[in-house]
Design an enzyme around this catalytic site. Structure first.
Site, PDB file in Angstrom:
ATOM      1  N   ARG A 146      -2.473   6.480  -0.471  1.00  0.00           N
ATOM      2  CA  ARG A 146      -2.787   6.486   0.947  1.00  0.00           C
ATOM      3  C   ARG A 146      -2.068   7.594   1.715  1.00  0.00           C
ATOM      4  O   ARG A 146      -2.673   8.597   2.069  1.00  0.00           O
ATOM      5  CB  ARG A 146      -2.521   5.113   1.575  1.00  0.00           C
ATOM      6  CG  ARG A 146      -3.489   4.050   1.079  1.00  0.00           C
ATOM      7  CD  ARG A 146      -3.058   2.655   1.518  1.00  0.00           C
ATOM      8  NE  ARG A 146      -3.113   2.484   2.966  1.00  0.00           N
ATOM      9  CZ  ARG A 146      -4.188   2.094   3.640  1.00  0.00           C
ATOM     10  NH1 ARG A 146      -5.320   1.873   3.005  1.00  0.00           N
ATOM     11  NH2 ARG A 146      -4.145   1.931   4.945  1.00  0.00           N
ATOM     12  N   ARG A 149      -6.239  12.486  -6.475  1.00  0.00           N
ATOM     13  CA  ARG A 149      -7.506  11.764  -6.358  1.00  0.00           C
ATOM     14  C   ARG A 149      -8.706  12.675  -6.121  1.00  0.00           C
ATOM     15  O   ARG A 149      -9.851  12.186  -6.131  1.00  0.00           O
ATOM     16  CB  ARG A 149      -7.420  10.775  -5.185  1.00  0.00           C
ATOM     17  CG  ARG A 149      -6.799   9.425  -5.497  1.00  0.00           C
ATOM     18  CD  ARG A 149      -7.773   8.476  -6.200  1.00  0.00           C
ATOM     19  NE  ARG A 149      -9.094   8.473  -5.634  1.00  0.00           N
ATOM     20  CZ  ARG A 149      -9.453   7.785  -4.553  1.00  0.00           C
ATOM     21  NH1 ARG A 149      -8.572   7.043  -3.907  1.00  0.00           N
ATOM     22  NH2 ARG A 149     -10.690   7.823  -4.110  1.00  0.00           N
ATOM     23  N   TYR A 177     -15.795 -11.288   0.346  1.00  0.00           N
ATOM     24  CA  TYR A 177     -16.514 -10.040   0.061  1.00  0.00           C
ATOM     25  C   TYR A 177     -17.818 -10.316  -0.669  1.00  0.00           C
ATOM     26  O   TYR A 177     -18.852  -9.696  -0.393  1.00  0.00           O
ATOM     27  CB  TYR A 177     -15.642  -9.105  -0.769  1.00  0.00           C
ATOM     28  CG  TYR A 177     -14.670  -8.297   0.048  1.00  0.00           C
ATOM     29  CD1 TYR A 177     -15.120  -7.361   0.974  1.00  0.00           C
ATOM     30  CD2 TYR A 177     -13.300  -8.439  -0.108  1.00  0.00           C
ATOM     31  CE1 TYR A 177     -14.235  -6.611   1.731  1.00  0.00           C
ATOM     32  CE2 TYR A 177     -12.404  -7.692   0.638  1.00  0.00           C
ATOM     33  CZ  TYR A 177     -12.877  -6.784   1.561  1.00  0.00           C
ATOM     34  OH  TYR A 177     -12.001  -6.039   2.309  1.00  0.00           O
ATOM     35  N   ARG A 193       0.819  -1.211   0.000  1.00  0.00           N
ATOM     36  CA  ARG A 193       0.000   0.000   0.000  1.00  0.00           C
ATOM     37  C   ARG A 193       0.857   1.266   0.000  1.00  0.00           C
ATOM     38  O   ARG A 193       0.438   2.304   0.507  1.00  0.00           O
ATOM     39  CB  ARG A 193      -0.975   0.004   1.186  1.00  0.00           C
ATOM     40  CG  ARG A 193      -2.035  -1.081   1.066  1.00  0.00           C
ATOM     41  CD  ARG A 193      -3.019  -1.023   2.221  1.00  0.00           C
ATOM     42  NE  ARG A 193      -4.014  -2.084   2.121  1.00  0.00           N
ATOM     43  CZ  ARG A 193      -4.852  -2.420   3.087  1.00  0.00           C
ATOM     44  NH1 ARG A 193      -4.825  -1.767   4.234  1.00  0.00           N
ATOM     45  NH2 ARG A 193      -5.728  -3.385   2.936  1.00  0.00           N
ATOM     46  N   ASP A 247      -7.073  -2.370  -6.833  1.00  0.00           N
ATOM     47  CA  ASP A 247      -7.833  -2.863  -5.687  1.00  0.00           C
ATOM     48  C   ASP A 247      -8.246  -4.295  -5.979  1.00  0.00           C
ATOM     49  O   ASP A 247      -8.457  -4.669  -7.147  1.00  0.00           O
ATOM     50  CB  ASP A 247      -9.076  -2.006  -5.432  1.00  0.00           C
ATOM     51  CG  ASP A 247      -9.732  -2.350  -4.103  1.00  0.00           C
ATOM     52  OD1 ASP A 247      -9.362  -1.720  -3.091  1.00  0.00           O
ATOM     53  OD2 ASP A 247     -10.580  -3.245  -4.072  1.00  0.00           O
TER      54      ASP A 247
END
Length: 375
Positions: free
Chosen positions: A53, A62, A173, A49, A98
């Site tokens: 972030r 973003r 998920y 990551r 992702d």
């Protein structure tokens, strides 16, 4: 395994001649050679990551763009992937994406809700739900291939790591409909309807494998399968109900070959899971070359559980990135010392970079590790 260049050129699993591994741009990089079990003079380092972030330039880029839209915009995904390499001087880029992207590309109605994570409009709870899952048209992966190609063109001799979520994590998920602490619904389906579960795992393995393979063929020099939720499983359940699907997913990239001198080598594969200290050997056995280890288990113990023959990756505790430097430094030195128990070691976090991390700490950490010879 040794093949002549002519034999390799005829091999349907041979990477294109212009691939960074085939062309020699990344084949002798510290990351790739360490993944292949060769301990160099300096321990390579990158962070899970790291793309996004914690970086202010990521947050600026973003603004006004949803997460999945950013992942599917080739120029934006490439730029985000490159940002930590420029800033921190890490030994590898990790593709910005992702784990639910292949589900989205297949046509599943999934979105990423800020502060919560992936949420599905229609959870998959029955055999009929599984049968209704759409088939991934590999042409839909074009934005991924384009983003990877843009990225490797800019990286030069720094390798790019391809990334995908493991079949169980995707299935969790899908069944839960979103994030879950115990994955109870997924584990219930696993046992109450084994046939539906097997079909679901086949579906997730297929899309994960295609997603990962597209990245490698477009220029990524290594592959990492990330099983966020496998730590919720017993060894017995993982081995019988999950490992075959992970092996099937990795079969899409396993054995992809390139030449280094007169020798044929394969693209290195890393398998990482969260809370998976009891599963390490089984996770290696699905077809990984390297096993990522989270912060819950010391690397020397992880290496012992892996038989002392497997390259390891990890495992700085992300919580210590916010600790005073002397505390973090001592921890990093301990991780490096314990990593010496394995044949080779790539320094990483025992999970992802927390969003609130000071980027200057990561830069200092990379410089510190690069300044020290391997143990």
């Amino acid at each position: 395994m040794t093949q002549s260049p002519a034999d390799l050129a005829r091999d349907t699993r041979a990477l294109p001649a212009e691939h960074p591994l085939s062309a020699g741009r990344t084949s002798e990089s510290p990351l790739v050679t360490t993944y292949q079990g060769v301990r160099g003079d300096v321990t390579p380092v990158w962070f899970m990551r790291q793309a996004g972030r914690s970086l202010p330039e990521y947050r600026d880029l973003r603004v006004g763009t949803e997460m999945l839209d950013a992942c599917l915009n080739p120029e934006m995904a490439s730029e985000i992937t490159l940002q930590p390499v420029r800033r921190h001087g890490v030994d590898a880029a990790i593709f910005f994406s992702d784990i639910v992207v292949p589900m989205k590309l297949a046509g599943v109605d999934v979105s990423i809700v800020p502060g919560r994570g992936p949420v599905l409009a229609h959870p998959v709870r029955t055999a009929q739900d599984v049968r209704a899952l759409p088939t991934l048209d590999e042409a839909a992966l074009a934005p991924i291939s384009e983003a990877v190609a843009l990225t490797v063109a800019a990286l030069g001799d720094t390798p790019l790591i391809g990334f995908a979520g493991a079949p169980f994590t995707l299935a969790a998920y899908l069944v839960e409909g979103g994030p879950s602490k115990d994955h109870l619904a997924a584990r219930t389906l696993m046992h109450s309807d084994p046939a539906a579960w097997a079909d679901l795992m086949q579906w997730t393995a297929t899309i994960t494998g295609a997603f990962l393979r597209a990245q490698i063929l477009a220029g990524a020099s290594a592959a990492q399968l990330f099983d966020s939720w496998a730590g919720a499983l017993s060894l017995a359940d993982y081995s019988s109900k999950v490992a075959p699907a992970s092996a099937a997913a990795l079969s899409s990239v396993h054995g992809l070959t390139y030449t280094a001198g007169d020798t044929a080598r394969t693209v290195p594969i890393v398998h990482f899971g969260v809370g998976t200290g009891e599963l390490l050997k089984a996770m290696h056995d699905v077809g990984a070359d390297v096993v990522g280890v989270d912060y819950r288990i010391p690397l020397d113990e992880a290496s012992r559980r892996l038989g002392g023959t497997v390259t390891v990756q990890g495992n700085i505790d992300p919580a210590l990135l916010a600790a005073p430097w002397p505390v973090l430094e001592a921890h990093v030195l301990d991780v490096l010392a314990r990593g010496a128990a394995a044949p080779a070691h790539v320094l990483n976090l025992g999970h992802g970079v927390p969003p609130e991390t000071d980027p200057a700490v990561l830069t200092r950490l990379v410089e510190f590790v690069h300044s020290r010879p391997t143990v």
